[in-house]
Design a protein around this motif. Structure first.
Motif, short mmCIF file in Angstrom:
data_model
loop_
_atom_site.label_atom_id
_atom_site.label_comp_id
_atom_site.label_asym_id
_atom_site.label_seq_id
_atom_site.Cartn_x
_atom_site.Cartn_y
_atom_site.Cartn_z
N LEU A 1 0.75 -1.12 -0.15
CA LEU A 1 0.00 0.18 -0.16
C LEU A 1 0.83 1.03 0.12
O LEU A 1 1.59 1.41 1.04
N ALA A 2 0.50 1.94 -0.95
CA ALA A 2 1.61 3.35 -1.07
C ALA A 2 0.55 4.46 -0.98
O ALA A 2 -0.65 4.61 -1.60
N VAL A 3 0.51 5.37 0.04
CA VAL A 3 -0.47 6.40 0.26
C VAL A 3 0.07 7.66 -0.65
O VAL A 3 1.25 8.18 -0.34
N GLY A 4 -0.74 8.05 -1.24
CA GLY A 4 -0.52 9.20 -2.43
C GLY A 4 -0.79 10.44 -1.77
O GLY A 4 -0.73 11.45 -2.36
N GLY A 5 -1.73 10.24 -0.68
CA GLY A 5 -2.22 11.87 -0.12
C GLY A 5 -3.76 11.30 0.36
O GLY A 5 -4.23 10.15 0.28
N SER A 6 -3.97 12.37 1.02
CA SER A 6 -5.47 12.34 1.70
C SER A 6 -6.19 13.49 1.96
O SER A 6 -5.38 14.58 1.81
N VAL A 7 -7.42 13.67 2.18
CA VAL A 7 -8.18 14.79 2.28
C VAL A 7 -8.98 14.36 3.65
O VAL A 7 -9.99 13.56 3.60
N TYR A 8 -8.91 15.31 4.64
CA TYR A 8 -9.80 14.95 5.82
C TYR A 8 -10.75 16.07 5.90
O TYR A 8 -10.48 17.44 5.59
N SER A 9 -11.83 15.81 6.39
CA SER A 9 -12.91 16.80 6.56
C SER A 9 -13.85 16.23 7.71
O SER A 9 -13.91 15.19 7.90
#
Length: 91
Positions: A35-43
């Motif tokens: 698993l490679a995390v490319g980014g995230s958006v938290y809200s």
């Protein structure tokens, strides 16, 4: 005499422990896809949260691969469920 209550965070996670990848048993870790995390958006609104894993966008409840589900997207980590384990993937 009042009895002090345990910290709510500790009691809430006692029976649903979050594991880091390194804490997983070797056989479970070997079955987990890379698993490679490319980014995230938290809200604050769950419907607006996304995480990018291996170049694909996922939301809470999605299954990136069979047997692996995105349980919760947090500010600095994502909680995944895999083979009965809850895994915290920091990002």
């Amino acid at each position: 005499v009042p009895v002090p209550k345990p910290a709510s965070a500790a009691s809430a996670t006692a029976d649903a422990k979050l594991y880091a990848l390194a804490e997983l048993p070797p056989d479970v870790r070997a079955q987990l896809p890379a698993l490679a995390v490319g980014g995230s958006v938290y809200s604050p609104a769950a419907a607006s949260r996304i995480v990018i894993l291996n170049g694909q966008v996922f939301r809470e409840g999605d299954q990136p691969v069979d047997g692996l589900s995105v349980e919760q997207i947090r500010l600095k980590s994502t909680v995944l469920a895999f083979r009965g384990y809850r895994i915290e993937l920091k990002h």
